[in-house]
Design a protein around this motif. Sequence first.
Motif, PDB file in Angstrom:
ATOM      1  N   ILE A  76     -12.578 -16.398 -16.788  1.00 26.71           N
ATOM      2  CA  ILE A  76     -11.637 -15.964 -17.826  1.00 26.71           C
ATOM      3  C   ILE A  76     -12.370 -15.204 -18.926  1.00 26.71           C
ATOM      4  CG2 ILE A  76     -10.051 -16.763 -19.626  1.00 26.71           C
ATOM      5  CD1 ILE A  76      -9.348 -19.120 -17.792  1.00 26.71           C
ATOM      6  N   SER A  77     -13.533 -15.707 -19.326  1.00 29.25           N
ATOM      7  CA  SER A  77     -14.284 -15.087 -20.412  1.00 29.25           C
ATOM      8  C   SER A  77     -14.815 -13.709 -20.022  1.00 29.25           C
ATOM      9  CB  SER A  77     -15.445 -15.989 -20.839  1.00 29.25           C
ATOM     10  OG  SER A  77     -14.959 -17.165 -21.442  1.00 29.25           O
ATOM     11  N   VAL A  78     -15.152 -13.523 -18.742  1.00 34.05           N
ATOM     12  CA  VAL A  78     -15.615 -12.208 -18.278  1.00 34.05           C
ATOM     13  C   VAL A  78     -14.535 -11.146 -18.503  1.00 34.05           C
ATOM     14  CG1 VAL A  78     -16.113 -10.887 -16.182  1.00 34.05           C
ATOM     15  CG2 VAL A  78     -17.328 -13.009 -16.627  1.00 34.05           C
ATOM     16  N   ILE A  79     -13.277 -11.561 -18.455  1.00 31.15           N
ATOM     17  CA  ILE A  79     -12.159 -10.634 -18.668  1.00 31.15           C
ATOM     18  C   ILE A  79     -11.801 -10.527 -20.151  1.00 31.15           C
ATOM     19  CG2 ILE A  79      -9.714 -10.218 -18.177  1.00 31.15           C
ATOM     20  CD1 ILE A  79     -10.164 -11.738 -15.512  1.00 31.15           C
ATOM     21  N   VAL A  80     -11.710 -11.669 -20.835  1.00 32.94           N
ATOM     22  CA  VAL A  80     -11.214 -11.705 -22.215  1.00 32.94           C
ATOM     23  C   VAL A  80     -12.198 -11.099 -23.209  1.00 32.94           C
ATOM     24  CG1 VAL A  80     -10.591 -13.237 -24.131  1.00 32.94           C
ATOM     25  CG2 VAL A  80      -9.686 -13.674 -21.843  1.00 32.94           C
ATOM     26  N   MET A  81     -13.476 -11.448 -23.106  1.00 32.28           N
ATOM     27  CA  MET A  81     -14.427 -11.068 -24.140  1.00 32.28           C
ATOM     28  C   MET A  81     -14.661  -9.559 -24.262  1.00 32.28           C
ATOM     29  SD  MET A  81     -14.657 -13.922 -25.462  1.00 32.28           S
ATOM     30  CE  MET A  81     -15.677 -13.411 -26.832  1.00 32.28           C
ATOM     31  N   PRO A  82     -14.764  -8.788 -23.173  1.00 35.11           N
ATOM     32  CA  PRO A  82     -14.895  -7.335 -23.350  1.00 35.11           C
ATOM     33  C   PRO A  82     -13.676  -6.711 -24.049  1.00 35.11           C
ATOM     34  CG  PRO A  82     -15.527  -7.968 -21.133  1.00 35.11           C
ATOM     35  CD  PRO A  82     -14.898  -9.187 -21.755  1.00 35.11           C
ATOM     36  N   LEU A  83     -12.470  -7.209 -23.742  1.00 40.00           N
ATOM     37  CA  LEU A  83     -11.266  -6.705 -24.404  1.00 40.00           C
ATOM     38  C   LEU A  83     -11.287  -7.038 -25.894  1.00 40.00           C
ATOM     39  CD1 LEU A  83      -8.572  -7.687 -21.729  1.00 40.00           C
ATOM     40  CD2 LEU A  83      -9.605  -5.432 -22.115  1.00 40.00           C
ATOM     41  N   LEU A  84     -11.726  -8.246 -26.218  1.00 40.96           N
ATOM     42  CA  LEU A  84     -11.805  -8.664 -27.617  1.00 40.96           C
ATOM     43  C   LEU A  84     -12.844  -7.831 -28.363  1.00 40.96           C
ATOM     44  CD1 LEU A  84     -10.872 -10.674 -29.772  1.00 40.96           C
ATOM     45  CD2 LEU A  84     -12.644 -12.252 -28.969  1.00 40.96           C
ATOM     46  N   ALA A  85     -13.983  -7.581 -27.728  1.00 40.55           N
ATOM     47  CA  ALA A  85     -15.030  -6.775 -28.358  1.00 40.55           C
ATOM     48  C   ALA A  85     -14.532  -5.366 -28.647  1.00 40.55           C
ATOM     49  CB  ALA A  85     -16.261  -6.717 -27.446  1.00 40.55           C
ATOM     50  N   ARG A  86     -13.805  -4.774 -27.706  1.00 41.29           N
ATOM     51  CA  ARG A  86     -13.281  -3.419 -27.899  1.00 41.29           C
ATOM     52  C   ARG A  86     -12.285  -3.376 -29.051  1.00 41.29           C
ATOM     53  NH1 ARG A  86     -10.739  -1.432 -22.611  1.00 41.29           N
ATOM     54  NH2 ARG A  86     -12.806  -2.101 -21.932  1.00 41.29           N
ATOM     55  N   ALA A  87     -11.411  -4.366 -29.128  1.00 36.78           N
ATOM     56  CA  ALA A  87     -10.419  -4.406 -30.210  1.00 36.78           C
ATOM     57  C   ALA A  87     -11.108  -4.565 -31.567  1.00 36.78           C
ATOM     58  CB  ALA A  87      -9.442  -5.558 -29.976  1.00 36.78           C
ATOM     59  N   LYS A  88     -12.156  -5.379 -31.624  1.00 43.35           N
ATOM     60  CA  LYS A  88     -12.883  -5.563 -32.884  1.00 43.35           C
ATOM     61  C   LYS A  88     -13.580  -4.282 -33.307  1.00 43.35           C
ATOM     62  CE  LYS A  88     -13.705 -10.548 -32.663  1.00 43.35           C
ATOM     63  NZ  LYS A  88     -14.694 -11.630 -32.761  1.00 43.35           N
ATOM     64  N   ARG A  89     -14.131  -3.549 -32.343  1.00 44.28           N
ATOM     65  CA  ARG A  89     -14.806  -2.299 -32.678  1.00 44.28           C
ATOM     66  C   ARG A  89     -13.837  -1.286 -33.261  1.00 44.28           C
ATOM     67  NH1 ARG A  89     -18.383  -3.479 -28.542  1.00 44.28           N
ATOM     68  NH2 ARG A  89     -17.018  -2.674 -26.924  1.00 44.28           N
ATOM     69  N   ARG A  90     -12.610  -1.244 -32.722  1.00 46.25           N
ATOM     70  CA  ARG A  90     -11.610  -0.318 -33.268  1.00 46.25           C
ATOM     71  C   ARG A  90     -11.351  -0.614 -34.740  1.00 46.25           C
ATOM     72  NH1 ARG A  90      -8.139  -1.685 -28.909  1.00 46.25           N
ATOM     73  NH2 ARG A  90      -8.548  -0.456 -27.047  1.00 46.25           N
ATOM     74  N   VAL A  91     -11.169  -1.888 -35.056  1.00 42.46           N
ATOM     75  CA  VAL A  91     -10.919  -2.275 -36.447  1.00 42.46           C
ATOM     76  C   VAL A  91     -12.139  -1.954 -37.308  1.00 42.46           C
ATOM     77  CG1 VAL A  91     -10.481  -4.208 -38.011  1.00 42.46           C
ATOM     78  CG2 VAL A  91      -9.251  -4.061 -35.848  1.00 42.46           C
ATOM     79  N   ALA A  92     -13.336  -2.196 -36.776  1.00 44.22           N
ATOM     80  CA  ALA A  92     -14.561  -1.924 -37.530  1.00 44.22           C
ATOM     81  C   ALA A  92     -14.650  -0.465 -37.943  1.00 44.22           C
ATOM     82  CB  ALA A  92     -15.780  -2.311 -36.698  1.00 44.22           C
ATOM     83  N   VAL A  93     -14.313   0.426 -37.018  1.00 45.85           N
ATOM     84  CA  VAL A  93     -14.344   1.858 -37.313  1.00 45.85           C
ATOM     85  C   VAL A  93     -13.269   2.216 -38.338  1.00 45.85           C
ATOM     86  CG1 VAL A  93     -13.949   4.158 -36.339  1.00 45.85           C
ATOM     87  CG2 VAL A  93     -15.345   2.498 -35.098  1.00 45.85           C
ATOM     88  N   GLN A  94     -12.089   1.631 -38.183  1.00 50.01           N
ATOM     89  CA  GLN A  94     -10.971   1.963 -39.061  1.00 50.01           C
ATOM     90  C   GLN A  94     -11.197   1.536 -40.507  1.00 50.01           C
ATOM     91  OE1 GLN A  94      -8.109  -0.067 -36.673  1.00 50.01           O
ATOM     92  NE2 GLN A  94      -7.530   1.739 -35.482  1.00 50.01           N
ATOM     93  N   ILE A  95     -11.941   0.439 -40.726  1.00 43.55           N
ATOM     94  CA  ILE A  95     -12.180  -0.009 -42.098  1.00 43.55           C
ATOM     95  C   ILE A  95     -13.628   0.212 -42.527  1.00 43.55           C
ATOM     96  CG2 ILE A  95     -10.341  -1.720 -41.949  1.00 43.55           C
ATOM     97  CD1 ILE A  95     -12.456  -3.896 -41.711  1.00 43.55           C
ATOM     98  N   GLY A  96     -14.436   0.842 -41.646  1.00 43.89           N
ATOM     99  CA  GLY A  96     -15.820   1.120 -41.982  1.00 43.89           C
ATOM    100  C   GLY A  96     -16.637  -0.127 -42.238  1.00 43.89           C
TER     101      GLY A  96
END
Length: 219
Positions: free
Chosen positions: A131-151
């Motif tokens: 489950i984590s092999v699937i969930v964690m890459p998706l979570l990491a990608r979503a966090k990176r999007r927010v990181a870029v959006q708020i710098g």
Amino acid sequence: MVPHNGDVAATSATNREEYVRRGRRLEYFTIGYNSLEGVISIAAGLIAGSVSLVGFGLDSLIEVTSGAALVWRLHHDLNAARREQVERTALRTVGACFIVLAIYILYESSSMLVRHVPPERSIAGIVIASISVIVMPLLARAKRRVAVQIGSRAKHADSKQADFCSYLSAILLGGLLLNALFGWWWMDPAAGLAMVPIIVKEGMDGLRAETCCDRCGLQ
């Protein structure tokens, strides 16, 4: 119609507020998911005598610490000075936890190999790692999007923690499957040892309060 500067500023502030809320939701999910993952992994690891599975569970609890620090950071988003302080404090705390985790896994994995103590097969461990092999890459990608959006360098660093969890999930899954299918019990402590260099690197970066963003910028 061209908006006035005040209108642009108001719109930008509104967008940032929405991104911050999204970031908080991701961190709340991180805390909830990793708490459950950690408890299940540690329990399954203790039952099966699997060092890598217990180590994976301890890493999940470190992810909870990181998530809690990011929730704190996002609550102070409008205060740039406070944001930087929270980021670096959180990085150093998590870095220290990673070093302790690396020492634990190194000791236990080496002991298991020397004593030739095979772990039991763990179906629960295989399921949670899958489950984590699937969930964690998706979570990491979503966090990176927010990181870029708020710098946010802190948010980007937190996304790297999720990436790290993805790598550990893949290593853990491989070790557990080889043990379950072929009885290669030594793959479990070997998988634990394979985690150590990655954990130490992340730990040292954290203790230096160094992130990928310090070196190359948000991407």
